[in-house]
Design a protein around this motif. Structure first.
Motif, PDB file in Angstrom:
ATOM      1  N   ARG A   1       1.152   4.206  -2.813  1.00  0.00           N
ATOM      2  CA  ARG A   1       0.756   5.566  -2.444  1.00  0.00           C
ATOM      3  C   ARG A   1       1.860   6.577  -2.718  1.00  0.00           C
ATOM      4  O   ARG A   1       1.583   7.699  -3.183  1.00  0.00           O
ATOM      5  CB  ARG A   1       0.376   5.591  -0.962  1.00  0.00           C
TER       6      ARG A   1
ATOM      7  N   ASP B   1       0.833  -1.210   0.000  1.00  0.00           N
ATOM      8  CA  ASP B   1       0.000   0.000   0.000  1.00  0.00           C
ATOM      9  C   ASP B   1       0.866   1.259   0.000  1.00  0.00           C
ATOM     10  O   ASP B   1       0.541   2.246  -0.682  1.00  0.00           O
ATOM     11  CB  ASP B   1      -0.911   0.011   1.230  1.00  0.00           C
ATOM     12  N   SER B   2       1.954   1.229   0.774  1.00  0.00           N
ATOM     13  CA  SER B   2       2.826   2.403   0.848  1.00  0.00           C
ATOM     14  C   SER B   2       3.517   2.665  -0.480  1.00  0.00           C
ATOM     15  O   SER B   2       3.586   3.811  -0.946  1.00  0.00           O
ATOM     16  CB  SER B   2       3.869   2.209   1.957  1.00  0.00           C
TER      17      SER B   2
ATOM     18  N   ASP C   1       8.037  12.561   1.520  1.00  0.00           N
ATOM     19  CA  ASP C   1       7.378  11.277   1.302  1.00  0.00           C
ATOM     20  C   ASP C   1       7.991  10.183   2.166  1.00  0.00           C
ATOM     21  O   ASP C   1       7.281   9.310   2.673  1.00  0.00           O
ATOM     22  CB  ASP C   1       7.461  10.875  -0.173  1.00  0.00           C
TER      23      ASP C   1
END
Length: 236
Positions: free
Chosen positions: A159, A155-156, A192
């Protein structure tokens, strides 16, 4: 129909067993709700504790209406705190018993495309809410923990563009200042990297079935869970 249920952490201690089998006569399939009811009937002392637990079928969290078939792997997941699988040198996610190395994590995620590398280390602290800790003991539901950790990484990386992440967690007995978890992330830009690391540890502590047992200096022992209502199936 027989269903084997795995127990962990405080639930296993309360039941005095690491697994329990419940039987059903009426059907070739049952729901998690029915399994929970059967467990309470078989082990009444689990009633209050199960109100704060979730169930898993295989490697995924289940709802009360999730259908279970004979042969499915079912586990009770107590509120998380935050066995052992092989830890290959290039593994993205690991559960290990040996000490963790921040330098090794840095080397696992650093790359020429990245302008920032963040390595977060969670360590064993001496005082928690005014109570002195002697040492900690971590326990994991290995198979499910590995999958949940991999999902956090997936997921990271989806994203945060052009990112790379690894998560390693240690289980067993840990002394003060030992590293319990490492999260490494590399991205083109520093914002980020910081955000990805923070989101990852927050999600890990909420969803991954790893439990922490505190051994206090005064001789008391306590399984540590989150404050307030715990729901690992909700996205924050």
């Amino acid at each position: 129909m027989k269903i084997d249920v795995k127990l962990f952490a405080a639930v296993a201690e309360k039941a005095g067993a690491s697994s329990v089998t419940v039987e059903f006569q009426h059907s070739s399939e049952v729901t998690i709700r029915e399994i929970k009811k059967a467990l309470v009937e078989k082990i009444p002392q689990l009633h209050e504790m199960l109100e704060h637990c979730f169930f898993a079928r295989g490697d995924d969290y289940a709802t009360p209406e999730t259908v279970v078939f004979e042969g499915d792997t079912i586990a009770i997941i107590p509120p998380v705190s935050g066995g052992e699988l092989a830890a290959f040198a290039d593994a993205t996610v690991r559960i290990v018993r040996e000490p963790l190395s921040s330098e090794a994590m840095y080397q696992a995620v650093v790359r020429k495309e990245a302008g920032a590398v963040v390595v977060f280390a969670g360590t064993v602290r001496e005082f928690t809410k005014g109570r002195q800790t002697k040492y900690l003991q971590y326990e994991a539901y290995d198979e499910m923990a590995i999958r949940q950790m991999q999902q956090i990484v997936n997921d990271s990386e989806a994203r945060f563009k052009d990112s790379k992440m690894s998560i390693w967690h240690r289980v067993g007995d840990l002394q003060l200042e030992d590293i319990s978890v490492l999260i490494g992330v590399s991205t083109p830009h520093r914002k980020d990297a910081f955000r990805a690391a923070e989101e990852a540890i927050t999600t890990l502590k909420r969803t991954v079935p790893i439990w922490k047992k505190e051994f206090y200096a005064d001789g008391e022992v306590e399984w540590v869970g989150p404050d307030g209502v715990w729901d690992p199936t909700k996205h924050e």
